[in-house]
Design a protein around this motif. Structure first.
Motif, PDB file in Angstrom:
ATOM      1  N   GLY A  83      17.062  -1.349  12.101  1.00 14.02           N
ATOM      2  CA  GLY A  83      17.854  -0.125  12.231  1.00 14.02           C
ATOM      3  C   GLY A  83      19.182  -0.171  11.515  1.00 14.02           C
ATOM      4  N   LEU A  84      19.361  -1.154  10.619  1.00 13.15           N
ATOM      5  CA  LEU A  84      20.621  -1.262   9.880  1.00 13.15           C
ATOM      6  C   LEU A  84      20.639  -0.400   8.619  1.00 13.15           C
ATOM      7  CD1 LEU A  84      21.155  -5.099  10.281  1.00 13.15           C
ATOM      8  CD2 LEU A  84      22.353  -3.267  11.488  1.00 13.15           C
ATOM      9  N   VAL A  85      19.467  -0.174   8.041  1.00 16.93           N
ATOM     10  CA  VAL A  85      19.355   0.713   6.879  1.00 16.93           C
ATOM     11  C   VAL A  85      18.199   1.679   7.125  1.00 16.93           C
ATOM     12  CG1 VAL A  85      20.272  -1.028   5.262  1.00 16.93           C
ATOM     13  CG2 VAL A  85      17.799  -0.763   5.531  1.00 16.93           C
ATOM     14  N   GLN A  86      18.182   2.744   6.361  1.00 16.40           N
ATOM     15  CA  GLN A  86      17.100   3.716   6.441  1.00 16.40           C
ATOM     16  C   GLN A  86      16.722   4.153   5.039  1.00 16.40           C
ATOM     17  OE1 GLN A  86      18.758   6.805   8.815  1.00 16.40           O
ATOM     18  NE2 GLN A  86      20.313   7.364   7.340  1.00 16.40           N
ATOM     19  N   ARG A  87      15.535   4.711   4.913  1.00 13.11           N
ATOM     20  CA  ARG A  87      15.102   5.224   3.613  1.00 13.11           C
ATOM     21  C   ARG A  87      15.925   6.453   3.273  1.00 13.11           C
ATOM     22  NH1 ARG A  87      10.296   2.866   1.429  1.00 13.11           N
ATOM     23  NH2 ARG A  87      10.985   4.100  -0.334  1.00 13.11           N
ATOM     24  N   SER A  88      16.280   6.605   2.005  1.00 11.05           N
ATOM     25  CA  SER A  88      17.008   7.783   1.543  1.00 11.05           C
ATOM     26  C   SER A  88      16.104   9.002   1.642  1.00 11.05           C
ATOM     27  CB  SER A  88      17.467   7.602   0.092  1.00 11.05           C
ATOM     28  OG  SER A  88      18.353   6.514   0.005  1.00 11.05           O
ATOM     29  N   ALA A  89      16.708  10.171   1.596  1.00  8.86           N
ATOM     30  CA  ALA A  89      15.959  11.422   1.733  1.00  8.86           C
ATOM     31  C   ALA A  89      14.825  11.512   0.711  1.00  8.86           C
ATOM     32  CB  ALA A  89      16.897  12.611   1.597  1.00  8.86           C
ATOM     33  N   GLY A  90      15.047  11.060  -0.520  1.00 12.97           N
ATOM     34  CA  GLY A  90      14.022  11.098  -1.549  1.00 12.97           C
ATOM     35  C   GLY A  90      12.940  10.051  -1.347  1.00 12.97           C
ATOM     36  N   GLY A  91      13.200   9.059  -0.515  1.00 16.85           N
ATOM     37  CA  GLY A  91      12.205   8.050  -0.197  1.00 16.85           C
ATOM     38  C   GLY A  91      12.200   6.844  -1.103  1.00 16.85           C
ATOM     39  N   GLU A  92      12.959   6.848  -2.200  1.00 21.34           N
ATOM     40  CA  GLU A  92      12.943   5.695  -3.108  1.00 21.34           C
ATOM     41  C   GLU A  92      14.031   4.683  -2.811  1.00 21.34           C
ATOM     42  OE1 GLU A  92      12.712   6.613  -7.239  1.00 21.34           O
ATOM     43  OE2 GLU A  92      11.290   8.233  -6.922  1.00 21.34           O
ATOM     44  N   GLY A  93      15.174   5.162  -2.335  1.00 22.67           N
ATOM     45  CA  GLY A  93      16.292   4.263  -2.088  1.00 22.67           C
ATOM     46  C   GLY A  93      16.493   3.990  -0.613  1.00 22.67           C
TER      47      GLY A  93
END
Length: 146
Positions: A65-75
């Motif tokens: 839960g420290l990072v999440q996928r960016s809205a575009g899904g690549e980053g």
């Protein structure tokens, strides 16, 4: 400033380096002007890793839960560390409390395995250096005063 060891949270130094990079790049905007976190390829280049290792570290951080996928899904983008890190610490603390709660049951299993099978035997005879050392250690850990 270098981050402290996150080993107590199950996060190795490689993942910490990746996390630091993602946290630092959390506000980067892409060409369309929307927030986009770094891709695994970009993280690999920046942190000097191969792409598979960077991706594995990102996914480990994501599972915590420290990072999440960016809205575009690549980053990948960082979750606010002021919220995410304390949540991971609290979850780990809860897990440690559960492990500690299992100690009496494990101790009983340990004792049962070493207990003589003769129910009438009230005295325990300890024979051998290893057995005496084991009992000494147990007494030492249980002692509350000298």
């Amino acid at each position: 400033m270098p981050l402290p060891s996150f080993a107590a949270l199950g996060i190795d130094d490689v993942a910490v380096a990746v996390y630091r990079h993602v946290v630092a790049g959390a506000g980067v905007a892409d060409a369309a002007g929307t927030a986009a976190g770094p891709t695994p390829e970009a993280v690999a280049r920046a942190v000097h890793l191969d792409e598979a290792t960077a991706l594995a570290a990102l996914e480990r951080l994501r599972s915590l839960g420290l990072v999440q996928r960016s809205a575009g899904g690549e980053g990948y983008g960082a979750v606010d560390p002021r919220v995410a890190v304390p949540a991971v610490v609290a979850a780990r603390a809860d897990a440690l409390v559960e492990v500690r709660a299992a100690v009496p049951e494990l101790g009983a299993l340990f004792d049962e395995g070493r207990r003589p099978h003769d129910a009438d035997e009230l005295t325990r005879v300890v024979v051998g250096h290893e057995a005496v050392g084991d009992w000494y250690s147990r007494l030492e850990h249980r002692a509350t005063t000298d």
